[in-house]
Enzyme design. Structure first.
Site, PDB file in Angstrom:
ATOM      1  N   SER A   1      -3.854  -2.776   0.399  1.00  0.00           N
ATOM      2  CA  SER A   1      -2.814  -3.762   0.700  1.00  0.00           C
ATOM      3  C   SER A   1      -3.452  -5.055   1.173  1.00  0.00           C
ATOM      4  O   SER A   1      -4.431  -5.033   1.927  1.00  0.00           O
ATOM      5  CB  SER A   1      -1.875  -3.203   1.773  1.00  0.00           C
ATOM      6  OG  SER A   1      -0.865  -4.126   2.093  1.00  0.00           O
ATOM      7  N   ALA A   2      -2.882  -6.191   0.772  1.00  0.00           N
ATOM      8  CA  ALA A   2      -3.489  -7.495   1.055  1.00  0.00           C
ATOM      9  C   ALA A   2      -3.415  -7.890   2.515  1.00  0.00           C
ATOM     10  O   ALA A   2      -4.327  -8.531   3.043  1.00  0.00           O
ATOM     11  CB  ALA A   2      -2.824  -8.573   0.198  1.00  0.00           C
ATOM     12  N   HIS A   3      -2.338  -7.519   3.202  1.00  0.00           N
ATOM     13  CA  HIS A   3      -2.146  -8.070   4.542  1.00  0.00           C
ATOM     14  C   HIS A   3      -3.038  -7.432   5.598  1.00  0.00           C
ATOM     15  O   HIS A   3      -3.048  -7.862   6.755  1.00  0.00           O
ATOM     16  CB  HIS A   3      -0.671  -7.986   4.959  1.00  0.00           C
ATOM     17  CG  HIS A   3      -0.193  -6.636   5.365  1.00  0.00           C
ATOM     18  ND1 HIS A   3      -0.001  -6.290   6.686  1.00  0.00           N
ATOM     19  CD2 HIS A   3       0.139  -5.551   4.647  1.00  0.00           C
ATOM     20  CE1 HIS A   3       0.447  -5.047   6.746  1.00  0.00           C
ATOM     21  NE2 HIS A   3       0.534  -4.574   5.531  1.00  0.00           N
TER      22      HIS A   3
ATOM     23  N   GLN B   1      -6.809   0.663   5.236  1.00  0.00           N
ATOM     24  CA  GLN B   1      -7.573   0.146   6.372  1.00  0.00           C
ATOM     25  C   GLN B   1      -9.030  -0.134   6.015  1.00  0.00           C
ATOM     26  O   GLN B   1      -9.681  -0.965   6.654  1.00  0.00           O
ATOM     27  CB  GLN B   1      -7.520   1.138   7.540  1.00  0.00           C
ATOM     28  CG  GLN B   1      -6.143   1.338   8.135  1.00  0.00           C
ATOM     29  CD  GLN B   1      -5.619   0.113   8.868  1.00  0.00           C
ATOM     30  OE1 GLN B   1      -6.377  -0.722   9.328  1.00  0.00           O
ATOM     31  NE2 GLN B   1      -4.304   0.006   8.975  1.00  0.00           N
TER      32      GLN B   1
ATOM     33  N   CYS C   1       6.304   6.601  20.524  1.00  0.00           N
ATOM     34  CA  CYS C   1       7.492   6.244  21.312  1.00  0.00           C
ATOM     35  C   CYS C   1       7.896   4.793  21.067  1.00  0.00           C
ATOM     36  O   CYS C   1       9.038   4.412  21.261  1.00  0.00           O
ATOM     37  CB  CYS C   1       7.246   6.463  22.800  1.00  0.00           C
ATOM     38  SG  CYS C   1       5.915   5.475  23.495  1.00  0.00           S
TER      39      CYS C   1
ATOM     40  N   ASN D   1      -5.915   4.900  10.230  1.00  0.00           N
ATOM     41  CA  ASN D   1      -5.308   3.675  10.732  1.00  0.00           C
ATOM     42  C   ASN D   1      -5.135   3.654  12.235  1.00  0.00           C
ATOM     43  O   ASN D   1      -5.021   2.593  12.844  1.00  0.00           O
ATOM     44  CB  ASN D   1      -3.949   3.438  10.060  1.00  0.00           C
ATOM     45  CG  ASN D   1      -3.020   4.631  10.214  1.00  0.00           C
ATOM     46  OD1 ASN D   1      -3.347   5.744   9.785  1.00  0.00           O
ATOM     47  ND2 ASN D   1      -1.860   4.415  10.800  1.00  0.00           N
TER      48      ASN D   1
ATOM     49  N   THR E   1       8.749  -8.428 -12.916  1.00  0.00           N
ATOM     50  CA  THR E   1       7.992  -9.669 -13.031  1.00  0.00           C
ATOM     51  C   THR E   1       6.944  -9.752 -11.929  1.00  0.00           C
ATOM     52  O   THR E   1       7.241  -9.535 -10.751  1.00  0.00           O
ATOM     53  CB  THR E   1       8.930 -10.885 -12.939  1.00  0.00           C
ATOM     54  OG1 THR E   1       9.902 -10.803 -13.985  1.00  0.00           O
ATOM     55  CG2 THR E   1       8.158 -12.192 -13.065  1.00  0.00           C
TER      56      THR E   1
ATOM     57  N   GLY F   1       0.817  -1.201   0.000  1.00  0.00           N
ATOM     58  CA  GLY F   1       0.000   0.000   0.000  1.00  0.00           C
ATOM     59  C   GLY F   1       0.854   1.256   0.000  1.00  0.00           C
ATOM     60  O   GLY F   1       0.495   2.265  -0.607  1.00  0.00           O
TER      61      GLY F   1
END
Length: 392
Positions: free
Chosen positions: A200-202, A180, A326, A152, A238, A72
């Site tokens: 994003s896939a994850h 998200q 932090c 997020n 590729t 992403g």
């Protein structure tokens, strides 16, 4: 509780077994390069096309408008940098918000060093961007608006349709970081007036290392990576066939189960919020109370440090994240929490808990009980809390 309780699904999600199973053949048995002309490779090209179509259907887009990336963050970089380069003759002004992911903010900083101008729009106390300020910020030289779909950290969902209408009215391109939101919320890029979208896939039970950028037909955006004709000449390299297949499978599963999954996540979320706010004093919920991601909660606890809270929860087998930066080595609290008006001392004591459909009510209750215990222990160690109690 001996079992690990994972409540950091905004950071990443577990790859579903069905996704892994779909990916496995493309590592060993079906390993052909999709750019080759023989049948063995053509099978992989077909698998990529099928995954692209699944994702396009989930967006209400055409499959030719979906381009695969490595993440992403890459998609965010591509949308901003390539648009800036392609439309530089029209203008050099970009608009974003103060609560964006660093994939956007750091890219804007990079573009500013190259001579582009960036306006950062304020948000209200709930993290919602100020539409009037957004429209007033548009200039004749404005070429792009980039506002995230949902935050997020605090989960607030932005008024995307209204932003799309403003962008269209002023003939400015509109990009949204939906990392998200994709798979969690109903997204139709045509209805919402979105020109570009990153995902994003994850974040939806797919593999890490694969994302996509939706680019509406007619957008003159340049390539970010050069060196080959892959992705219709716009993204060389590729194709990562196993991960693309996994992404497609994850999206299909997310779409098929979304209603049931979201219903359960909201039930868990509301139970968690109610118990935390009712049972732990001097606590606030960050983000919009209702208009937020189904699985997101973010709390600030006065008189404690978020990092200490995280460490002690980890000792109780609870995986969470802090609203404070932090944990990444910075002494500054989250830019998102500061943008919604939290003072440093309260922003530092923040905790993000992001759920999945696999979490149970027992896990949520154990987590709340653990947070109560840890917060009480940390406050008893705090001179600030001691002074506060004495002055009451």
């Amino acid at each position: 509780m001996e079992k690990k309780i994972y409540l950091d699904n905004a950071a990443t999600t577990k790859t579903r077994p069905e996704v892994v199973e779909a990916m496995l053949p493309y590592f060993s048995d079906m390993y052909g390069n999709p750019s080759s002309v023989y049948e063995f490779a053509a099978q992989n090209k077909k698998a990529i096309d099928e995954a692209r179509l699944i994702i396009a259907n989930a967006l209400g887009a055409d499959n030719s408008e979906v381009y695969f990336t490595a993440s992403g963050t890459e998609a965010d970089n591509w949308a901003l940098i390539a648009t800036a380069e392609a439309y530089e003759a029209k203008g050099n002004h970009i608009i974003t918000s103060k609560v964006e992911h660093h994939g956007i903010l750091h890219t804007c900083e990079y573009l500013q060093k190259r001579g582009f101008e960036v306006t950062y729009i304020d948000v209200d106390e709930n993290g919602v961007i100020k539409l009037e300020q957004l429209e007033k910020a548009i200039r004749p030289s404005t070429i792009l608006i980039s506002i995230m779909f949902a935050n997020n950290e605090i989960g607030t969902i932005q008024p995307i349709k209204e932003i799309g209408e403003i962008a269209k009215k002023h003939k400015v391109l509109f990009h949204t970081d939906a990392v998200q939101a994709f798979g969690q919320l109903d997204i139709n890029v045509k209805d919402l007036g979105i020109d570009m979208l990153s995902a994003s896939a994850h974040k939806l039970n797919g593999p890490k290392g694969i994302g996509f950028l939706y680019i509406r037909k007619g957008i003159r955006i340049r390539s970010l990576i050069h060196g080959g004709a892959q992705e219709r000449g716009r993204r060389a390299g590729t194709e990562n066939v196993p991960y693309i297949v996994g992404f497609g499978k994850a999206v299909q599963l997310a779409m098929d189960t979304r209603d049931e999954r979201v219903k359960k996540e909201i039930e868990l979320r509301e139970h968690l919020i109610k118990r935390i706010l009712t049972e732990i004093p001097y606590t606030r919920l960050n983000g919009h109370r209702k208009n937020r991601l189904p699985n997101n909660t973010n709390f600030s606890f006065q008189f404690i440090e978020g990092e200490s809270l995280l460490i002690m929860l980890d000792m109780k087998n609870i995986c969470a994240s802090s609203g404070s930066a932090c944990t990444s080595g910075s002494l500054d609290p989250s830019h998102v929490l500061l943008a919604i008006g939290l003072p440093h001392e309260i922003a530092h004591g923040s905790l993000r808990l992001t759920l999945s459909h696999e979490n149970t009510m027992d896990e949520i209750d154990y987590t709340v009980d653990s947070i109560k215990e840890v917060v009480d222990k940390l406050r008893k160690m705090s001179p600030l809390y001691e002074d506060f109690v004495r002055r009451r």
